[in-house]
Design an enzyme around this catalytic site. Structure first.
Site, PDB file in Angstrom:
ATOM      1  CE1 TYR A 149       0.560   0.154   2.962  1.00  0.00           C
ATOM      2  CE2 TYR A 149      -1.462  -1.139   2.950  1.00  0.00           C
ATOM      3  CZ  TYR A 149      -0.132  -0.994   3.298  1.00  0.00           C
ATOM      4  OH  TYR A 149       0.494  -2.011   3.982  1.00  0.00           O
ATOM      5  CE  LYS A 179       0.556   1.388   6.401  1.00  0.00           C
ATOM      6  NZ  LYS A 179       0.242  -0.028   6.378  1.00  0.00           N
TER       7      LYS A 179
END
Length: 326
Positions: A149, A179
Site C-alpha cells: 500500500y 495499492k
C-alpha cells in the site's frame, strides 16, 4: 512457469472497484459492529461493489487497537461471506510484531489478501530496508496474496513504487500487486510498463484521477468514494471497457465535480463518514480523535452538491441518469 505463477496466486485476480471501508462507530467512539451486515448489502446491491479493503486509511485502521482491528476484520469476513468477491485486510503497523499478528489473524479468518503500508515513524530509508520489513509481514501469512500500500503523502516514505517493484517477487513470493495512492502517474505508469510479464494487480487509489490511471494500465481501484459513488464509477469503467472514451470522460468529470467541491470545503475521513451516512442511510458515526466530526455546514453543502449532480436520486434510473452531468 505455470507452477510459479499459480503458487501464490489468488482464486481470482483482484480487479474492478474495491471500496475502502469505513469503520462505523457509536457516538461514544466504540465500534458499531451491528451495521456491518447492512453495509455489505448496500455495497453489493446499491453500488455494485463486491471487493473491500478493510482497516485502511478510510477505516481509521491505525487509530484502532490491535484487538479492534481483528474484530473489525472478522466482522467483515463473516458478513461478506458468499456476498463479496474479495476481502483484503490492511495489516500495516509501526510494530513488525503487531503487523505479523494481524497478518496471521487475517489468514486464520479466511481473508483473501493482506496489504501493508510502509512504517512511518522510524522510517525505512531505502528500498532494501522497506522490502525486509514487508517480507517479514508477508511470511507470517504465506498462503495469502500480499499487496503493498503506497501512500507517501501520509507515510512520508518517498521510495518510488517502480523501484520497490523491481524484483520484488524474488524476495516476497506472495506479492500480488500494489495499492497506489499517489498522484505521480509517471511512477504508476512505470510500475505497469516494467512489470508486464507479471500478472500483478495495479490498483489505483486516487479516485478523482482513475480514468488517467486506467489509460496507464490500472487493473482496478481502491478508494473511499466507491462506498457511495461506486455505481457512477462502475459506469465509467464500463464505458472505458467498450472504448467509449467521451462517455468515460463525462463520468470522470462528473465525479470530479463532486470531489473538487468537497476538497475545497475540507475533505477527509470525517467528511467521508458524514457523506456515507447521508447517502446510504446507515449511521457511520463520528471519527475517532484526533479527527473531528464533520460540521453540519459541510454535510448540508455536500448534500446539496450530491443532489445537483443527481447522485442522490434514490429512484435510480436504470439508464444511468446523466442529465445533471452532461
Amino acid at each position: 512457469d505455470f507452477f510459479i505463477s499459480s503458487m501464490a496466486s489468488p482464486k481470482k485476480k483482484l480487479q474492478g472497484l474495491v471500496a475502502a471501508t469505513i469503520t462505523p462507530m457509536t457516538e461514544h467512539g466504540e465500534i458499531n459492529f451491528s451495521v456491518i451486515g447492512r453495509y455489505v448489502d448496500y455495497l453489493v446491491e446499491e453500488q455494485g461493489v463486491k471487493n473491500i479493503f478493510v482497516n485502511g486509511t478510510t477505516g481509521e485502521g491505525l487509530s484502532l487497537s490491535i484487538s479492534e482491528r481483528c474484530r473489525v476484520a472478522e466482522e467483515w469476513v463473516t458478513e461478506g461471506r458468499n456476498k463479496l468477491d474479495q476481502i483484503v485486510i490492511h495489516v500495516g503497523a509501526l510494530s513488525l510484531k503487531e503487523s505479523q499478528e494481524l497478518a496471521q489473524h487475517a489468514a486464520k479468518i479466511g481473508a483473501d489478501g493482506i496489504a501493508v503500508i510502509a512504517p512511518f515513524f522510524l522510517k525505512p530509508w531505502n528500498k532494501d530496508v522497506l522490502i525486509n520489513f514487508l517480507k517479514e509481514v508477508a511470511a507470517a501469512a504465506p498462503a495469502l496474496p500480499f499487496y503493498y500500500y503506497h501512500i507517501p503523502a501520509l507515510t512520508g516514505v518517498k521510495i518510488r513504487a517502480e523501484e520497490l517493484l523491481d524484483g520484488i517477487q524474488d524476495k516476497i513470493p506472495t506479492f500480488q500487486g500494489l495499492k497506489f495512492s499517489d498522484t505521480d502517474l509517471l511512477d504508476f505508469g512505470q510500475c505497469v510498463d516494467q512489470n508486464r510479464q507479471q500478472q500483478f494487480a495495479f490498483l489505483f487509489g486516487v479516485d478523482e484521477q482513475l480514468l488517467s490511471a486506467l489509460v496507464m494500465g490500472a487493473t482496478g481501484a481502491v478508494g473511499s468514494t466507491y462506498n457511495y459513488l461506486g455505481k457512477k464509477t462502475n459506469q465509467m469503467l464500463e464505458a472505458f471497457e467498450r472504448k467509449d472514451f467521451s462517455s468515460a470522460l463525462n463520468h470522470q468529470f462528473c465525479i470530479q465535480r463532486f470531489i473538487n467541491f468537497v476538497v475545497k470545503l475540507g475533505f477527509g475521513v470525517s467528511q467521508t463518514k458524514a457523506i456515507m451516512t447521508l447517502v446510504s442511510g446507515i449511521p457511520m458515526g463520528p471519527p475517532r480523535l484526533p479527527l473531528q466530526k464533520a460540521s453540519r455546514e459541510f454535510t448540508d453543502n455536500a448534500e446539496a452538491k450530491l443532489k445537483s449532480l443527481d447522485f442522490l436520486s434514490f429512484t435510480d434510473l436504470k439508464d444511468g441518469n446523466l442529465e445533471a452531468c452532461s
